[in-house]
Write a protein that holds these residues in place. Sequence first.
Motif, short mmCIF file in Angstrom:
data_model
loop_
_atom_site.label_atom_id
_atom_site.label_comp_id
_atom_site.label_asym_id
_atom_site.label_seq_id
_atom_site.Cartn_x
_atom_site.Cartn_y
_atom_site.Cartn_z
N CYS A 1 0.83 -1.21 0.00
CA CYS A 1 0.00 0.00 0.00
C CYS A 1 0.86 1.25 0.00
O CYS A 1 0.58 2.22 -0.71
CB CYS A 1 -0.94 -0.01 1.21
N VAL A 2 1.92 1.23 0.82
CA VAL A 2 2.82 2.38 0.88
C VAL A 2 3.50 2.60 -0.46
O VAL A 2 3.62 3.73 -0.95
CB VAL A 2 3.87 2.18 1.99
N LEU A 3 3.95 1.49 -1.10
CA LEU A 3 4.60 1.60 -2.40
C LEU A 3 3.65 2.13 -3.46
O LEU A 3 4.01 3.01 -4.25
CB LEU A 3 5.15 0.23 -2.82
N ASN A 4 2.43 1.61 -3.47
CA ASN A 4 1.44 2.09 -4.44
C ASN A 4 1.11 3.56 -4.24
O ASN A 4 1.00 4.32 -5.20
CB ASN A 4 0.16 1.25 -4.34
N ASP A 5 0.98 3.98 -2.98
CA ASP A 5 0.71 5.39 -2.70
C ASP A 5 1.89 6.25 -3.14
O ASP A 5 1.70 7.35 -3.67
CB ASP A 5 0.45 5.59 -1.20
N ARG A 6 3.10 5.75 -2.91
CA ARG A 6 4.29 6.50 -3.29
C ARG A 6 4.38 6.66 -4.81
O ARG A 6 4.71 7.73 -5.31
CB ARG A 6 5.54 5.78 -2.77
N LEU A 7 4.08 5.58 -5.54
CA LEU A 7 4.12 5.64 -7.00
C LEU A 7 3.07 6.61 -7.53
O LEU A 7 3.33 7.38 -8.46
CB LEU A 7 3.92 4.25 -7.59
N ARG A 8 1.86 6.56 -6.96
CA ARG A 8 0.82 7.50 -7.38
C ARG A 8 1.23 8.95 -7.09
O ARG A 8 0.99 9.85 -7.89
CB ARG A 8 -0.49 7.16 -6.69
N TYR A 9 1.88 9.13 -5.95
CA TYR A 9 2.34 10.48 -5.60
C TYR A 9 3.40 10.97 -6.57
O TYR A 9 3.39 12.14 -6.99
CB TYR A 9 2.90 10.46 -4.17
N GLU A 10 4.34 10.09 -6.96
CA GLU A 10 5.38 10.48 -7.92
C GLU A 10 4.76 10.81 -9.28
O GLU A 10 5.20 11.76 -9.95
CB GLU A 10 6.41 9.35 -8.08
N LEU A 11 3.75 10.05 -9.68
CA LEU A 11 3.08 10.35 -10.95
C LEU A 11 2.40 11.71 -10.90
O LEU A 11 2.42 12.46 -11.88
CB LEU A 11 2.06 9.27 -11.27
N GLN A 12 1.81 12.05 -9.77
CA GLN A 12 1.19 13.36 -9.63
C GLN A 12 2.22 14.47 -9.69
O GLN A 12 1.99 15.52 -10.28
CB GLN A 12 0.41 13.43 -8.32
N LEU A 13 3.38 14.25 -9.08
CA LEU A 13 4.43 15.25 -9.10
C LEU A 13 4.98 15.45 -10.51
O LEU A 13 5.23 16.58 -10.95
CB LEU A 13 5.57 14.85 -8.16
N MET A 14 5.19 14.35 -11.24
CA MET A 14 5.75 14.45 -12.59
C MET A 14 4.75 15.05 -13.57
O MET A 14 5.14 15.67 -14.55
CB MET A 14 6.21 13.07 -13.07
N GLY A 15 3.45 14.85 -13.32
CA GLY A 15 2.44 15.42 -14.19
C GLY A 15 1.93 14.43 -15.23
O GLY A 15 2.60 13.46 -15.58
N LYS A 16 0.72 14.71 -15.72
CA LYS A 16 0.09 13.82 -16.70
C LYS A 16 0.83 13.83 -18.04
O LYS A 16 0.70 12.88 -18.82
CB LYS A 16 -1.36 14.24 -16.91
N TRP A 17 1.60 14.89 -18.31
CA TRP A 17 2.28 14.97 -19.61
C TRP A 17 3.30 13.84 -19.77
O TRP A 17 3.61 13.43 -20.89
CB TRP A 17 2.97 16.32 -19.75
N VAL A 18 3.83 13.32 -18.66
CA VAL A 18 4.77 12.20 -18.74
C VAL A 18 4.08 10.96 -19.30
O VAL A 18 4.68 10.16 -20.01
CB VAL A 18 5.37 11.92 -17.35
N ILE A 19 2.80 10.78 -18.99
CA ILE A 19 2.03 9.63 -19.44
C ILE A 19 1.46 9.86 -20.83
O ILE A 19 1.48 8.98 -21.70
CB ILE A 19 0.89 9.32 -18.45
N VAL A 20 0.97 11.07 -21.06
CA VAL A 20 0.23 11.35 -22.29
C VAL A 20 1.16 11.58 -23.49
O VAL A 20 0.86 11.15 -24.61
CB VAL A 20 -0.69 12.57 -22.09
#
Length: 251
Positions: free
Chosen positions: A9-28
């Motif tokens: 759970c901690v790892l998943n939360d951390r990964l989601r937090y990093e994705l939010q910091l990097m921004g959606k443009w990294v995915i899109v």
Amino acid sequence: MTIWKVEDCVLNDRLRYELQLMGKWVIVTPIVLVIFMSMSPFVLRMTNVKTMTLLIASLEMFLPLLAGIIVATICMHDSAIELQLTLPTLYRRTIWRRIGLVTFWTAIISCLLSIVVYSLNPLRQPQEVQSWSVGARIILGQLTWLAPLVWMIALSLVLSLVFRSRVASVSVLGALWVGENIVYGLFLSTNWLRPIFIFATTLTPLTLLTLNFWLSNRLWLLGIALLLLIIAWWRLYSVERLLPASGSGEE
């Protein structure tokens, strides 16, 4: 089991937090790039350019460059980096986590795209493997994007650690990319330059596209990338090297 679930759970939360910091443009952005390269022959009516050729170029040339630019942009640019360096969680773990997310997402897109490309059009593969089964060609074809992707990301990380500037890192990375595009004939004809030629699939003439040259080039790129990652791992142990350089022009 409870401890493992908490850690997950901690790892998943951390990964989601990093994705939010990097921004959606990294995915899109990688997805938009692939769609644009697929549609450009129809939009621009480029009858002399095949869609499959552009897709292979996307795999080997554009997606690795995009991943390198993203790494150079997000790894050493953090408004709270001085604060994070004082926390128990080492900032170098944050950097490796961000690189892992960028690499993993780009690899998924590249893998799916390569399956389509090499099952429909094996012409840009080495001559010796064109008679192989579709599955074997698809497996070998993953080196088309894997080697330049890892090489670009590793080089981008090292440049970021050396210059501590997004502008300088992206400029050097772009200059190398453009230079290999312009003088690719020199890289093909010079033995000691072949190991760092990242466009061996797209820009090599079909008459020269042999398994020995292509496979050795891919393995050399992976080996150089591993060496660069070791250098980056060593430099990340110095806290002073993670601090932004004064007067670097970063905002």
